[in-house]
Design a protein around this motif. Sequence first.
Motif, PDB file in Angstrom:
ATOM      1  N   VAL A  99       0.803  -1.220   0.000  1.00 25.40           N
ATOM      2  CA  VAL A  99       0.000   0.000   0.000  1.00 25.40           C
ATOM      3  C   VAL A  99       0.836   1.270   0.000  1.00 25.40           C
ATOM      4  O   VAL A  99       0.329   2.336  -0.342  1.00 25.40           O
ATOM      5  N   ASP A 100       2.101   1.173   0.361  1.00 23.29           N
ATOM      6  CA  ASP A 100       2.930   2.381   0.357  1.00 23.29           C
ATOM      7  C   ASP A 100       4.406   2.003   0.313  1.00 23.29           C
ATOM      8  O   ASP A 100       4.839   1.109   1.039  1.00 23.29           O
ATOM      9  N   VAL A 101       5.140   2.688  -0.555  1.00 25.17           N
ATOM     10  CA  VAL A 101       6.591   2.526  -0.644  1.00 25.17           C
ATOM     11  C   VAL A 101       7.201   3.914  -0.733  1.00 25.17           C
ATOM     12  O   VAL A 101       6.743   4.757  -1.508  1.00 25.17           O
ATOM     13  N   ASP A 102       8.227   4.159   0.048  1.00 25.71           N
ATOM     14  CA  ASP A 102       8.958   5.426  -0.002  1.00 25.71           C
ATOM     15  C   ASP A 102      10.430   5.099  -0.243  1.00 25.71           C
ATOM     16  O   ASP A 102      11.054   4.441   0.594  1.00 25.71           O
ATOM     17  N   VAL A 103      10.950   5.532  -1.387  1.00 31.27           N
ATOM     18  CA  VAL A 103      12.344   5.293  -1.746  1.00 31.27           C
ATOM     19  C   VAL A 103      13.077   6.630  -1.740  1.00 31.27           C
ATOM     20  O   VAL A 103      12.701   7.549  -2.458  1.00 31.27           O
ATOM     21  N   ASP A 104      14.101   6.715  -0.925  1.00 28.96           N
ATOM     22  CA  ASP A 104      14.960   7.901  -0.881  1.00 28.96           C
ATOM     23  C   ASP A 104      16.283   7.520  -1.539  1.00 28.96           C
ATOM     24  O   ASP A 104      17.063   6.761  -0.972  1.00 28.96           O
ATOM     25  N   VAL A 105      16.491   8.010  -2.778  1.00 34.14           N
ATOM     26  CA  VAL A 105      17.756   7.767  -3.463  1.00 34.14           C
ATOM     27  C   VAL A 105      18.728   8.827  -2.950  1.00 34.14           C
ATOM     28  O   VAL A 105      18.519  10.023  -3.134  1.00 34.14           O
ATOM     29  N   ARG A 106      19.766   8.389  -2.292  1.00 33.06           N
ATOM     30  CA  ARG A 106      20.694   9.245  -1.560  1.00 33.06           C
ATOM     31  C   ARG A 106      21.687   9.923  -2.501  1.00 33.06           C
ATOM     32  O   ARG A 106      22.757   9.405  -2.788  1.00 33.06           O
ATOM     33  N   THR A 107      21.308  11.110  -2.971  1.00 35.58           N
ATOM     34  CA  THR A 107      22.173  11.847  -3.892  1.00 35.58           C
ATOM     35  C   THR A 107      23.486  12.256  -3.229  1.00 35.58           C
ATOM     36  O   THR A 107      24.490  12.408  -3.917  1.00 35.58           O
ATOM     37  N   ASP A 108      23.489  12.412  -1.910  1.00 33.42           N
ATOM     38  CA  ASP A 108      24.732  12.754  -1.226  1.00 33.42           C
ATOM     39  C   ASP A 108      25.758  11.633  -1.378  1.00 33.42           C
ATOM     40  O   ASP A 108      26.940  11.885  -1.641  1.00 33.42           O
ATOM     41  N   ARG A 109      25.308  10.399  -1.252  1.00 30.54           N
ATOM     42  CA  ARG A 109      26.214   9.253  -1.399  1.00 30.54           C
ATOM     43  C   ARG A 109      26.638   9.066  -2.858  1.00 30.54           C
ATOM     44  O   ARG A 109      27.776   8.683  -3.134  1.00 30.54           O
ATOM     45  N   ILE A 110      25.716   9.317  -3.773  1.00 31.18           N
ATOM     46  CA  ILE A 110      26.059   9.233  -5.193  1.00 31.18           C
ATOM     47  C   ILE A 110      27.122  10.270  -5.528  1.00 31.18           C
ATOM     48  O   ILE A 110      28.104   9.972  -6.215  1.00 31.18           O
ATOM     49  N   ALA A 111      26.944  11.480  -5.041  1.00 31.69           N
ATOM     50  CA  ALA A 111      27.908  12.557  -5.314  1.00 31.69           C
ATOM     51  C   ALA A 111      29.289  12.214  -4.771  1.00 31.69           C
ATOM     52  O   ALA A 111      30.301  12.522  -5.413  1.00 31.69           O
ATOM     53  N   GLU A 112      29.353  11.580  -3.622  1.00 31.91           N
ATOM     54  CA  GLU A 112      30.652  11.167  -3.065  1.00 31.91           C
ATOM     55  C   GLU A 112      31.380  10.216  -4.006  1.00 31.91           C
ATOM     56  O   GLU A 112      32.588  10.347  -4.222  1.00 31.91           O
ATOM     57  N   VAL A 113      30.652   9.263  -4.554  1.00 27.89           N
ATOM     58  CA  VAL A 113      31.252   8.294  -5.477  1.00 27.89           C
ATOM     59  C   VAL A 113      31.667   8.982  -6.770  1.00 27.89           C
ATOM     60  O   VAL A 113      32.772   8.765  -7.290  1.00 27.89           O
ATOM     61  N   LEU A 114      30.816   9.847  -7.284  1.00 21.53           N
ATOM     62  CA  LEU A 114      31.106  10.515  -8.545  1.00 21.53           C
ATOM     63  C   LEU A 114      32.302  11.462  -8.432  1.00 21.53           C
ATOM     64  O   LEU A 114      33.009  11.684  -9.425  1.00 21.53           O
ATOM     65  N   ALA A 115      32.557  11.975  -7.254  1.00 25.68           N
ATOM     66  CA  ALA A 115      33.687  12.891  -7.054  1.00 25.68           C
ATOM     67  C   ALA A 115      35.026  12.202  -7.295  1.00 25.68           C
ATOM     68  O   ALA A 115      36.021  12.861  -7.602  1.00 25.68           O
ATOM     69  N   SER A 116      35.053  10.871  -7.191  1.00 28.10           N
ATOM     70  CA  SER A 116      36.310  10.144  -7.337  1.00 28.10           C
ATOM     71  C   SER A 116      36.423   9.398  -8.671  1.00 28.10           C
ATOM     72  O   SER A 116      37.296   8.555  -8.827  1.00 28.10           O
ATOM     73  N   GLN A 117      35.528   9.696  -9.605  1.00 31.38           N
ATOM     74  CA  GLN A 117      35.595   9.021 -10.908  1.00 31.38           C
ATOM     75  C   GLN A 117      35.260   9.991 -12.022  1.00 31.38           C
ATOM     76  O   GLN A 117      34.753  11.078 -11.774  1.00 31.38           O
TER      77      GLN A 117
END
Length: 114
Positions: free
Chosen positions: A51-69
């Motif tokens: 009946v309910d799903v809430d997905v928080d895609v953590r852009t802060d964590r994505i940005a950390e990974v992208l900063a090193s590639q």
Amino acid sequence: MPTDAESACFEAGIKFGSLYHQFAGTPVSPKSAESLGRAMEESIENQPYCVDVDVDVRTDRIAEVLASQSAEYTELTGRFIDVEMRVEYEGVTVRTRMEMDGDYPRMKLVAVEA
């Protein structure tokens, strides 16, 4: 025969398995994170008893990974999503959560309410 509470918990587990394994590996960037999260929510909410799903895609964590590639995206893994879900089955409500537990995306029961 399983109880209604056991069946509700089973249904929640099926939804988490579907959510995680359907979307793991999907290319994601801070720009696409919100729409990917919505797609994940809508996909799983189509399933019976969910009946309910809430997905928080953590852009802060994505940005950390992208900063090193050099690439402008990465692959979706459990470390990039926090999920809360509510399943209702035969009068039983199951609340669940997925969040990182160290290096492991742990899917757990938060409450079973009859």
